[in-house]
Design an enzyme around this catalytic site. Structure first.
Site, mmCIF file in Angstrom:
data_model
loop_
_atom_site.group_PDB
_atom_site.id
_atom_site.type_symbol
_atom_site.label_atom_id
_atom_site.label_comp_id
_atom_site.label_asym_id
_atom_site.label_seq_id
_atom_site.Cartn_x
_atom_site.Cartn_y
_atom_site.Cartn_z
ATOM 1 N N ARG A 252 15.309 21.193 46.399
ATOM 2 C CA ARG A 252 14.664 20.107 45.675
ATOM 3 C C ARG A 252 13.331 19.802 46.330
ATOM 4 N NH1 ARG A 252 17.064 20.715 41.701
ATOM 5 N NH2 ARG A 252 18.259 19.224 40.440
ATOM 6 N N GLU A 281 6.976 16.518 40.002
ATOM 7 C CA GLU A 281 7.055 17.561 38.974
ATOM 8 C C GLU A 281 6.896 16.942 37.596
ATOM 9 O OE1 GLU A 281 10.664 19.801 39.406
ATOM 10 O OE2 GLU A 281 10.157 20.524 41.400
ATOM 11 N N HIS A 305 9.708 25.669 39.204
ATOM 12 C CA HIS A 305 11.075 25.157 39.076
ATOM 13 C C HIS A 305 11.840 25.898 37.977
ATOM 14 C CE1 HIS A 305 13.730 21.384 39.886
ATOM 15 N NE2 HIS A 305 14.461 22.483 39.722
#
Length: 344
Positions: A252, A281, A305
């Protein structure tokens, strides 16, 4: 828990990642599906929801208040990470929070190994150098001019890359993802060590957090983000790592201090890094020092991601969210998130 007389309004606020399945419920239900939801639109979209489906969009304590979501009873996170939900706020209102563990283990572990090879072999940099044509038309490519550009593949101390059999992979976070990465790494002939939680004495089969940093030539992060793991890898930790080390983060964003990582790469204190997740993000200009123009020539591989993204993962997620909602509606809660404010 729902009853047979309940009706449900299900709101999926982030369907951009994965199609939302239909649900076979005894109760009547309505379903609103939004590809993406900006922060300014969250409250209006979820105000009548009894069930919210999210993936990365944050459900804050304010959103989970009875003033904004008075009917909310269930949140299903279509992911294995759970940091997007304010868990204490959900617990305070008795809102059940569930997630979809294990759905992306294969895709993320394979992506992590791919990032290792891309970083250790500097594949992106070598591609750019090989294909770069000088603006000066009297000159040819660097490879053509020099006969070889193996110096580009060397580390800051002039050494050639390590082979898999010479690598020591340190794994921080030893859940299903960490175990799968361990199996893949051992299959490639790598040595593997597993880190204990920072500050805890090591259990059998593990090394202390600090010893893991000092011995790992490849450090792979597979742990959840929590208040205790934010900036877990920062200036001090990066200084503990060998100069030949590469850092891989498929966990993460926020677990690695991005500014510290940029400077460690710039100074050559570690050999390289590959990152799939970021503190903010989606990232754009000004969102991360890793997008700094000065980072362009570093041994740094960035992916957006998408380590989780694979056809099987999409199938797994749809099956998991469908099953979770349907079983909750008949009084059977599966894959609940522990909403106590404790260490993950």
């Amino acid at each position: 828990m729902a009853t047979d007389n309940d009706s449900h309004h299900i709101v999926a606020i982030e369907a951009v990642h994965c199609p939302i399945p239909s649900f076979d419920l005894a109760q009547p239900y309505s379903l609103d599906v939004y590809s993406w939801t900006n922060e300014a639109d969250i409250a209006s979209r979820v105000k009548d929801a009894t069930i919210i489906l999210t993936t990365t969009i944050r459900l804050s304590a304010e959103t989970l208040s009875s003033q904004i979501t008075p009917k909310l009873r269930l949140i299903v996170i279509m992911a294995s990470g759970t940091d997007c939900v304010d868990k204490p706020a959900a617990k305070a209102r008795g809102i059940t929070v569930c997630y979809c563990p294990g759905t992306n283990v294969d895709s993320v572990s394979e992506h992590a190994i791919g990032l290792y090879f891309a970083t250790r072999r500097k594949i992106v940099n070598l591609n750019n150098i090989t294909t770069a044509v000088p603006e000066d038309t009297t000159r040819d490519t660097e490879w053509k001019m020099n006969g070889s550009i193996h110096r580009r593949l060397r580390t800051a101390d002039g050494k050639a890359p390590l082979l898999c059999r010479d690598e020591t992979v340190g794994i921080i976070g030893y859940g299903s993802l960490g175990k799968r990465i361990e199996a893949l790494a051992r299959g490639l002939g790598m040595s593997v060590i597993v880190a204990e939680r920072k500050g805890d004495p090591p259990r059998p089969g593990r090394l202390s957090f600090e010893d893991t940093l000092g011995k790992s030539t490849v450090l792979i992060l597979c742990l959840p983000r929590s208040p205790e793991t934010v900036n877990l890898i920062s200036v001090e930790e990066l200084r503990m790592m060998p100069a030949q080390a590469v850092l891989i983060n498929v966990a993460r964003g926020g677990i690695v201090d991005e500014d510290a990582l940029f400077h460690a790469l710039k100074e050559g204190s570690i050999s390289g890094a590959a990152v799939d997740v970021y503190a903010n993000e989606p990232i754009g200009r000004g969102d991360s020092p890793l997008l700094n123009p000065d980072a362009a020539d570093l041994n740094l591989v960035l992916t957006p991601h998408l380590a989780w993204f694979a056809e099987r993962t999409l199938q797994n997620l749809q099956t998991a969210v469908k099953c979770t909602v349907e079983r909750w509606c008949v009084g059977d809660t599966i894959n609940p998130v522990d909403c106590r404010n404790t260490r993950s």
